[in-house]
Enzyme design. Structure first.
Site, PDB file in Angstrom:
ATOM      1  N   ARG A  65       0.820  -1.206   0.000  1.00  0.00           N
ATOM      2  CA  ARG A  65       0.000   0.000   0.000  1.00  0.00           C
ATOM      3  C   ARG A  65       0.856   1.260   0.000  1.00  0.00           C
ATOM      4  O   ARG A  65       0.501   2.261  -0.633  1.00  0.00           O
ATOM      5  CB  ARG A  65      -0.947   0.011   1.200  1.00  0.00           C
ATOM      6  CG  ARG A  65      -1.865   1.221   1.225  1.00  0.00           C
ATOM      7  CD  ARG A  65      -3.019   1.093   2.186  1.00  0.00           C
ATOM      8  NE  ARG A  65      -2.595   1.154   3.573  1.00  0.00           N
ATOM      9  CZ  ARG A  65      -3.435   1.257   4.613  1.00  0.00           C
ATOM     10  NH1 ARG A  65      -4.731   1.252   4.382  1.00  0.00           N
ATOM     11  NH2 ARG A  65      -2.988   1.315   5.834  1.00  0.00           N
ATOM     12  N   ILE A  92      -8.873   1.653   0.843  1.00  0.00           N
ATOM     13  CA  ILE A  92      -8.769   2.333   2.126  1.00  0.00           C
ATOM     14  C   ILE A  92      -7.427   3.057   2.175  1.00  0.00           C
ATOM     15  O   ILE A  92      -6.382   2.466   1.937  1.00  0.00           O
ATOM     16  CB  ILE A  92      -8.897   1.336   3.287  1.00  0.00           C
ATOM     17  CG1 ILE A  92     -10.296   0.710   3.286  1.00  0.00           C
ATOM     18  CG2 ILE A  92      -8.626   2.032   4.625  1.00  0.00           C
ATOM     19  CD1 ILE A  92     -10.488  -0.374   4.327  1.00  0.00           C
ATOM     20  N   HIS A 109     -20.757   8.170   1.157  1.00  0.00           N
ATOM     21  CA  HIS A 109     -20.995   6.814   1.656  1.00  0.00           C
ATOM     22  C   HIS A 109     -22.490   6.506   1.564  1.00  0.00           C
ATOM     23  O   HIS A 109     -23.317   7.349   1.924  1.00  0.00           O
ATOM     24  CB  HIS A 109     -20.533   6.701   3.111  1.00  0.00           C
ATOM     25  CG  HIS A 109     -20.707   5.333   3.685  1.00  0.00           C
ATOM     26  ND1 HIS A 109     -19.883   4.278   3.347  1.00  0.00           N
ATOM     27  CD2 HIS A 109     -21.623   4.844   4.550  1.00  0.00           C
ATOM     28  CE1 HIS A 109     -20.275   3.197   4.006  1.00  0.00           C
ATOM     29  NE2 HIS A 109     -21.322   3.512   4.734  1.00  0.00           N
ATOM     30  N   GLU A 174     -27.302  10.539  -4.329  1.00  0.00           N
ATOM     31  CA  GLU A 174     -25.876  10.851  -4.337  1.00  0.00           C
ATOM     32  C   GLU A 174     -25.528  11.869  -5.415  1.00  0.00           C
ATOM     33  O   GLU A 174     -24.743  12.798  -5.175  1.00  0.00           O
ATOM     34  CB  GLU A 174     -25.068   9.573  -4.561  1.00  0.00           C
ATOM     35  CG  GLU A 174     -25.087   8.604  -3.406  1.00  0.00           C
ATOM     36  CD  GLU A 174     -24.349   7.315  -3.717  1.00  0.00           C
ATOM     37  OE1 GLU A 174     -24.214   6.487  -2.802  1.00  0.00           O
ATOM     38  OE2 GLU A 174     -23.924   7.130  -4.872  1.00  0.00           O
TER      39      GLU A 174
END
Length: 203
Positions: A65, A92, A109, A174
């Site tokens: 990552r 993430i 979200h 959204e």
């Protein structure tokens, strides 16, 4: 001077398109980069049609990552965004990444946070018998789906709803909420934007 906005995506880019179209309409911010971690993300085509600079940093090309995020940060540093919008970005981000752009990263979200953090939000809302569902725009912090709320849109849960039908109606919300919140945020206004189903023609 309009704010420079980078949008991170992983898939179809419908929220990215709504954000960029909203920026053109409101003329308070402008998209300077669309970045995907997936080479085949349809959102890249949408960015190209809008003449927005776009690039790919595929997470599978990196050993960990940290190296992936370093490559993403290099692209962002070149684009010099004032604001970063996560729009279906399915990775993430580490605390180090978030710290680099502290207070300038927005996410949307598909639930009414703090309810239903994480995945499968529509099914979970139905399983527990929620009367309302919706979406939340929030500032990104080190804790997943836990930053200050900048906006929410609510819809009623219908008796006949399935996860799929609920997801479709939340997606409609959204595409209206995120551009409105971004516009207000770019103006320096941090007051949350709240919308209910009485404001909506499709829910």
């Amino acid at each position: 001077m309009s704010k420079r906005v980078a949008i991170l995506i992983s898939g179809g880019g419908t929220n990215m398109a709504a954000l960029s179209d909203g920026m053109v309409k409101r003329n308070v911010a402008r998209p300077v980069l669309v970045l995907s971690n997936e080479r085949d993300a349809r959102g890249l085509e949408r960015a190209a049609r809008r003449n927005i600079p776009h690039s790919v940093v595929c997470h599978g090309d990196y050993r960990d990552r940290a190296s992936f995020e370093a490559a993403v940060l290099a692209e962002l540093d070149a684009a010099r965004p004032d604001i970063i919008c996560l729009a279906g970005f399915m990775r993430i981000l580490s605390p180090d990444f978030i710290g680099r752009y502290q207070g300038r990263v927005l996410n949307i979200h598909p639930s009414l946070l703090p309810r239903h953090k994480g995945l499968d939000t529509h099914a979970r809302a139905l399983e527990v018998g929620d009367a309302e569902h919706g979406c939340t725009v929030h500032l990104v912090t080190e804790r997943l789906d836990d930053g200050p709320v900048l906006g929410q849109a609510r819809i009623p849960v219908r008796p006949e709803d399935t996860p799929e039908s609920l997801a479709a109606r939340v997606r409609e919300q959204e595409r209206g909420l995120y551009p409105a919140v971004l516009d207000q945020f770019a103006r320096g206004d941090r007051r949350p934007v709240f919308r209910t189903h009485s404001d909506c023609r499709v829910c």
